[in-house]
Motif scaffolding. Structure first.
Motif, PDB file in Angstrom:
ATOM      1  N   ILE A 285      28.550 -16.668  44.800  1.00  0.00           N
ATOM      2  CA  ILE A 285      27.150 -16.882  45.162  1.00  0.00           C
ATOM      3  C   ILE A 285      26.425 -17.600  44.037  1.00  0.00           C
ATOM      4  O   ILE A 285      25.616 -18.508  44.269  1.00  0.00           O
ATOM      5  CB  ILE A 285      26.459 -15.536  45.494  1.00  0.00           C
ATOM      6  N   SER A 286      26.738 -17.195  42.805  1.00  0.00           N
ATOM      7  CA  SER A 286      26.113 -17.830  41.650  1.00  0.00           C
ATOM      8  C   SER A 286      26.432 -19.324  41.588  1.00  0.00           C
ATOM      9  O   SER A 286      25.557 -20.150  41.314  1.00  0.00           O
ATOM     10  CB  SER A 286      26.587 -17.142  40.360  1.00  0.00           C
ATOM     11  N   LYS A 287      27.677 -19.675  41.853  1.00  0.00           N
ATOM     12  CA  LYS A 287      28.076 -21.084  41.842  1.00  0.00           C
ATOM     13  C   LYS A 287      27.376 -21.848  42.959  1.00  0.00           C
ATOM     14  O   LYS A 287      26.955 -23.005  42.772  1.00  0.00           O
ATOM     15  CB  LYS A 287      29.594 -21.193  42.003  1.00  0.00           C
TER      16      LYS A 287
ATOM     17  N   ASP B   8      23.863 -22.490  41.864  1.00  0.00           N
ATOM     18  CA  ASP B   8      23.837 -23.565  40.860  1.00  0.00           C
ATOM     19  C   ASP B   8      23.987 -24.938  41.515  1.00  0.00           C
ATOM     20  O   ASP B   8      23.291 -25.895  41.157  1.00  0.00           O
ATOM     21  CB  ASP B   8      24.952 -23.354  39.835  1.00  0.00           C
ATOM     22  N   ASN B   9      24.906 -25.049  42.473  1.00  0.00           N
ATOM     23  CA  ASN B   9      25.107 -26.323  43.157  1.00  0.00           C
ATOM     24  C   ASN B   9      23.878 -26.721  43.972  1.00  0.00           C
ATOM     25  O   ASN B   9      23.521 -27.902  44.034  1.00  0.00           O
ATOM     26  CB  ASN B   9      26.331 -26.258  44.067  1.00  0.00           C
ATOM     27  N   LEU B  10      23.232 -25.723  44.594  1.00  0.00           N
ATOM     28  CA  LEU B  10      22.003 -25.991  45.342  1.00  0.00           C
ATOM     29  C   LEU B  10      20.910 -26.482  44.385  1.00  0.00           C
ATOM     30  O   LEU B  10      20.172 -27.426  44.711  1.00  0.00           O
ATOM     31  CB  LEU B  10      21.548 -24.732  46.074  1.00  0.00           C
ATOM     32  N   ARG B  11      20.825 -25.849  43.220  1.00  0.00           N
ATOM     33  CA  ARG B  11      19.874 -26.284  42.202  1.00  0.00           C
ATOM     34  C   ARG B  11      20.151 -27.741  41.806  1.00  0.00           C
ATOM     35  O   ARG B  11      19.233 -28.549  41.657  1.00  0.00           O
ATOM     36  CB  ARG B  11      19.972 -25.373  40.976  1.00  0.00           C
ATOM     37  N   GLY B  12      21.443 -28.066  41.637  1.00  0.00           N
ATOM     38  CA  GLY B  12      21.820 -29.418  41.268  1.00  0.00           C
ATOM     39  C   GLY B  12      21.433 -30.437  42.319  1.00  0.00           C
ATOM     40  O   GLY B  12      20.943 -31.527  42.006  1.00  0.00           O
TER      41      GLY B  12
END
Length: 311
Positions: A2-4, A7-11
């Motif tokens: 979920i954390s990854k 992070d990808n969504l943030r990117g």
């Protein structure tokens, strides 16, 4: 997992923000460039240059907002006191990642004149960005291998001619001439091939800096020696967008442009040797600074001889 995903969504959100902002501001920038080229009067070109730099400044301002909204980076920046937007600066920095450019634009935005980077010629073909850099009078440099220079010796010094012409154009309005003195991004493989005497740096290239000083030295107000550190490790551009760069530390050292720094690097052997020694010493101090910013001990016992390392 979920954390990854987060992070990808943030990117994706950060990249979308930078992309939309770039498309918005490059539109008017691409209108200014042909207008400047169409009228050959110096006053008109100066007006167009100021307009283009103003557009680019707004571009960076919105990028900073995007960075604040999407990034989790903690910033530790020291040494910006006393800077002025109506002065000329020569900015030198170590180079580890594409993120360095965003770092420099963020910390110097509206502190000093707009940064003019020396770029590899191939970057002109980078979609939209390459043409925007061209419209902003960024000088594009072509590097030649030793093998090609041996076959075509007339190409030797061509990049320095480009440097000189670019610096002459920068005389009209206040500007910050930016140079990554190592000439390329740091990597352990490049460090090994160079047999660099520094622990965290490649060998500095003295020629371009010396020529910029010779061309604009009497106009330059200060040299800004910038050290950029990523204490938790260097990440790529995507890693930065995803919020993986948690801490960035920057130290800015303001140096005088004394008469001893101005000379003929290619004809005056004594000056050339002195200038290389001056730059080597500066780079050794920067190496120590990087160790301190990363929380490691002094390097005096690790570093080998520095004589003649500057190019």
């Amino acid at each position: 997992m979920i954390s990854k995903l987060v992070d990808n969504l943030r990117g994706v959100l950060a990249l979308s923000g930078y992309g939309l902002n770039t498309l918005f501001w490059t539109g008017p920038l691409f209108l200014v460039a042909p207008l400047k080229a169409a009228v050959p009067f110096r006053t008109w070109k100066r007006i167009c240059n100021r307009l283009a730099d103003g557009i680019a400044s707004n571009w960076i301002f919105v990028n900073k907002i995007n960075m604040r909204l999407t990034s989790r980076t903690q910033w530790d920046v020291q040494g910006l006191e006393g800077l002025k937007r109506d002065h000329w600066y020569l900015v030198m920095a170590n180079h580890q990642t594409w993120v360095d450019i965003l770092v420099l634009q963020k910390i110097f935005h509206r502190e000093i004149p707009f940064l003019k980077f020396f770029l590899k010629k191939e970057l002109f073909w980078f979609p939209i960005m390459g043409q925007a850099w061209w419209a902003l009078d960024m000088p594009f440099m072509k590097r030649f291998s030793k093998a090609k220079l041996n076959k075509k010796p007339h190409l030797k010094g061509r990049d320095l001619e480009i440097t000189q012409k670019a610096c002459e154009k920068f005389r009209s309005i206040p500007v910050s001439v930016m140079n990554f003195v190592e000439g390329t991004r740091f990597s352990r493989e490049k460090h090994r091939r160079q047999n660099s005497p520094y622990v965290n740096l490649l060998k500095p290239n003295a020629g371009g800096i010396a020529l910029a000083l010779a061309t604009m030295g009497r106009r330059m107000d200060r040299i800004l020696n910038v050290t950029i550190s990523y204490p938790d490790g260097v990440k790529g551009f995507w890693g930065f967008l995803c919020g993986q760069v948690r801490r960035i530390r920057v130290r800015v050292e303001s140096l005088d442009v004394g008469p001893e720094l101005l000379g003929d690097y290619y004809k005056d052997k004594e000056y050339r040797e002195w200038f290389q020694e001056w730059l080597n010493t500066l780079w050794a101090d920067k190496d120590n600074c990087l160790e301190c910013l990363a929380g490691r001990p002094d390097l005096s016992s690790k570093r080998t001889g520095l004589s003649g390392t500057a190019g």
